[in-house]
Design an enzyme around this catalytic site. Structure first.
Site, mmCIF file in Angstrom:
data_model
loop_
_atom_site.group_PDB
_atom_site.id
_atom_site.type_symbol
_atom_site.label_atom_id
_atom_site.label_comp_id
_atom_site.label_asym_id
_atom_site.label_seq_id
_atom_site.Cartn_x
_atom_site.Cartn_y
_atom_site.Cartn_z
ATOM 1 N N ARG A 170 15.795 55.853 -42.732
ATOM 2 C CA ARG A 170 15.195 55.032 -41.480
ATOM 3 C C ARG A 170 16.391 54.692 -40.858
ATOM 4 N NH1 ARG A 170 11.456 54.310 -45.628
ATOM 5 N NH2 ARG A 170 9.455 55.028 -44.969
ATOM 6 N N ASP A 199 12.485 61.492 -44.676
ATOM 7 C CA ASP A 199 11.319 60.709 -44.385
ATOM 8 C C ASP A 199 10.838 60.749 -42.930
ATOM 9 O OD1 ASP A 199 9.205 58.545 -44.753
ATOM 10 O OD2 ASP A 199 10.581 57.931 -46.393
ATOM 11 N N HIS A 269 5.315 61.621 -46.006
ATOM 12 C CA HIS A 269 6.708 61.382 -45.307
ATOM 13 C C HIS A 269 7.379 62.379 -44.870
ATOM 14 C CE1 HIS A 269 6.482 56.693 -46.304
ATOM 15 N NE2 HIS A 269 5.861 57.296 -47.658
ATOM 16 N N GLU A 333 2.424 57.340 -51.036
ATOM 17 C CA GLU A 333 1.644 57.183 -49.511
ATOM 18 C C GLU A 333 1.655 58.261 -48.845
ATOM 19 O OE1 GLU A 333 3.865 52.925 -49.084
ATOM 20 O OE2 GLU A 333 5.037 54.690 -48.221
HETATM 21 C C1 ACM Z 1 7.597 53.139 -51.700
HETATM 22 O O1 ACM Z 1 8.076 52.091 -51.433
HETATM 23 N N1 ACM Z 1 6.701 53.918 -50.693
HETATM 24 C C2 ACM Z 1 7.771 54.112 -53.116
#
Ligand code: ACM
Ligand code: ZN
Length: 542
Positions: A170, A199, A269, A333
């Site tokens: 990020r 990511d 991601h 996620e």
């Molecule tokens: C996470 O914080 N998505 C592992």
């Protein structure tokens, strides 16, 4: 009388100020002057340990204004027994556990025993912690009292996994910034650096067989401003680590007793990689490295064999670069929306005979298939996998280690099912959360409220059945960097909370005492961080 009381108080501090607190530490009468002291090292110590002792001797000589000599004479053990030896004596002791060490300081010598690099490094950190904070600085400080208190310390960590994570996707952190991060980790005896390298918002590691990752995927066309998801600052943002730089960081960490655990987050991601290689996605794109935070629904298409070729190519190079036993493969996620509509993903589900049930969808079982396939591939490279606790959903294959981030439930479930687990609950270990409930008084952060005291209060084995605690490898804190864009802010979020997690990771419960911890932060650790030039949150009471 008053003077005497003062002496007792001051000398007690020299042991109390050791962070993290040792397993056993007993203060004796007297002290040992160490400016100009002779260092004598057992030639049986390994080269990296000898180098670390040499650096400490050099630093001590410099700041105290009196050079310390260093030698590796034969017959050190015998000479010690004769009682004639003086100075700072470092001995290899095969009877100690790998990370354990002992320090016995008398008025004419200090004897330090350790079994290998870890113990020597931790003993050196403990010696630093007993000395004036100027030992961490770069200025000559001849007027300080360069003495160690006479004492006996027997020490070993509670947990073998003492991790700190850094998100370089990020926001990108230069090699020098990463090294500063490793330095401060090493002061407090942390030993795992979890490096989040990929990511949706940027791919940060050079992969020779997929050159577009460091030509396209490492860039994004701007970044959202503040918390406004509809905005874009239109400033092209990016960066990546060359393989030489990765090797440099790995070696730098190893010298400090830290193993680097790389994370390649999959199958979600992955938008940045898909921007460079759109065939990796279910729709074929086009895709663009994300300019906003959040969870992208665009994930890898795992119905295609070519996606696995890509992952295996990437992970082969990653496995070569990082000598540690673990590779983190993310797994968190991963929305399943695209897989539900993708002919290739659906064909794969049919081919594998995956059927949803009342608890998990067929697409969830497809993610288990991905995890297992990558696990098997990495096993051929001699590596084990770690994944975020989502990998437990469905049917996790034996051998994976679970990183429990959505609270501690993942660790409890994993340990009960026979998996190793690492605790990194967002309730206590997410250093991207605010440090106070007064958000207006703090720089913009992702949310939450994680004050120092809460970090310190984590009881890692709470709720874990005694017969399962051996599966808990340890504790780690995570520092995601969506809202953190400068090194000063990064350090502010890290410190002093990392010192609290260090005591959680290292200390037996009875050695933890928040009142003492707060006092030594003010009296000793803040001066240490000042000397070493770190930024940190000075207010400890919220
Ligand atoms: C996470 O914080 N998505 C592992
Ligand atoms: Zn697909």
């Amino acid at each position: 009388m008053i003077l005497c009381l003062f002496c007792v108080y001051a000398r007690a501090n020299a042991l109390e100020q050791i962070v993290p607190q040792p397993r056993q530490a007993e203060l004796h009468k007297g002290s040992l002057r160490v400016s100009g002291i002779a260092f004598r090292c057992d030639p049986a110590l390994d080269a990296a340990a000898l180098k670390a002792v040499g650096q400490f001797a050099g630093q001590l000589g410099y700041v105290s204004g009196k050079t310390c000599t260093i030698s590796s004479p034969l017959g050190l053990h015998e000479a010690l027994q004769s009682g004639k030896l003086k100075g700072m004596i470092f001995l290899q002791d095969d009877n100690l556990e790998p990370e354990a060490y002992s320090i016995v300081v008398a008025s004419n010598k200090a004897v330090i025993r350790a079994n290998g690099l870890g113990g020597v490094l931790y003993a050196l950190q403990t010696l630093r912690q007993m000395l004036p904070a100027a030992i961490y600085g770069s200025h000559i400080a001849e007027r300080e009292k360069w003495v160690l208190p006479c004492c006996e310390i027997q020490d070993a960590p509670r947990f073998r996994w003492r991790g700190m994570h850094l998100d370089s996707s990020r926001h990108f952190w230069s090699v020098d910034e990463v090294k500063r991060y490793l330095d401060v980790m090493s002061y407090y005896k942390l030993n795992r650096f979890h490096w989040h390298l990929t990511d949706d918002q940027g791919w940060r590691i050079e992969i020779k067989s997929y050159p577009l990752l460091s030509q396209i995927a490492c860039w994004r066309e701007g970044t959202m401003i503040g918390e406004d998801f509809s905005s874009n600052d239109h400033i092209r943002y990016g960066g990546f680590y060359t393989q030489d730089e990765i090797r440099e960081v790995v070696a730098y960490a190893a010298e400090r007793g830290i193993t680097v655990v790389p994370e390649v987050d999959l199958p979600g991601h992955m938008l940045a990689a898909m921007s460079a290689y759109p065939e990796l996605g279910c729709t074929g794109g086009p895709y663009a490295t994300w300019t906003i935070w959040g969870i992208s629904k665009q994930v890898l298409c795992v119905g295609k064999e070519s996606t696995f070729q890509f992952l295996e190519g990437v992970l082969s190079e990653v496995a070569e670069l990082f000598p540690g036993e673990y590779i983190h493969i993310g797994g968190d996620e991963c929305p399943k929306d695209e897989w539900k509509n993708c002919p290739e993903c659906q064909a794969k589900i049919r081919e594998l005979g995956l059927v949803g049930d009342e608890r998990f969808s067929a697409e969830q079982y497809l993610q288990n298939y991905v995890t297992k396939r990558i696990q098997d591939f990495l096993a051929t490279k001699g590596k084990k996998v770690i994944g975020w606790d989502e990998i437990l959903e469905g049917e996790l294959a034996p051998g994976a280690t679970v990183m429990s981030w959505r609270g501690t439930a993942g660790a409890k479930e994993a340990a009960a099912k026979g998996f190793d687990a690492i605790l990194t609950p967002n309730s206590h270990c997410y250093f991207d959360y605010y440090q106070s409930g007064d958000h207006d008084a703090e720089p913009l952060a992702i949310g939450g409220n994680l004050p120092l005291e809460k970090v310190y209060s984590l009881d890692p084995l709470e709720g874990i059945a005694p017969e399962h605690t051996h599966h808990i490898l340890g504790v780690q804190a995570n520092l995601w960097t969506e809202y953190i864009s400068t090194p000063e802010y990064l350090e502010y979020m890290l410190l002093p909370r990392m010192l609290a997690i260090a005591e959680v990771q290292w200390c037996q419960p009875e050695r933890r005492d928040y009142t003492r911890f707060l006092r030594v932060l003010q009296e000793h650790e803040f001066p240490v961080l000042d000397q070493a030039g770190y930024n940190y949150r000075k207010q400890t009471v919220n």
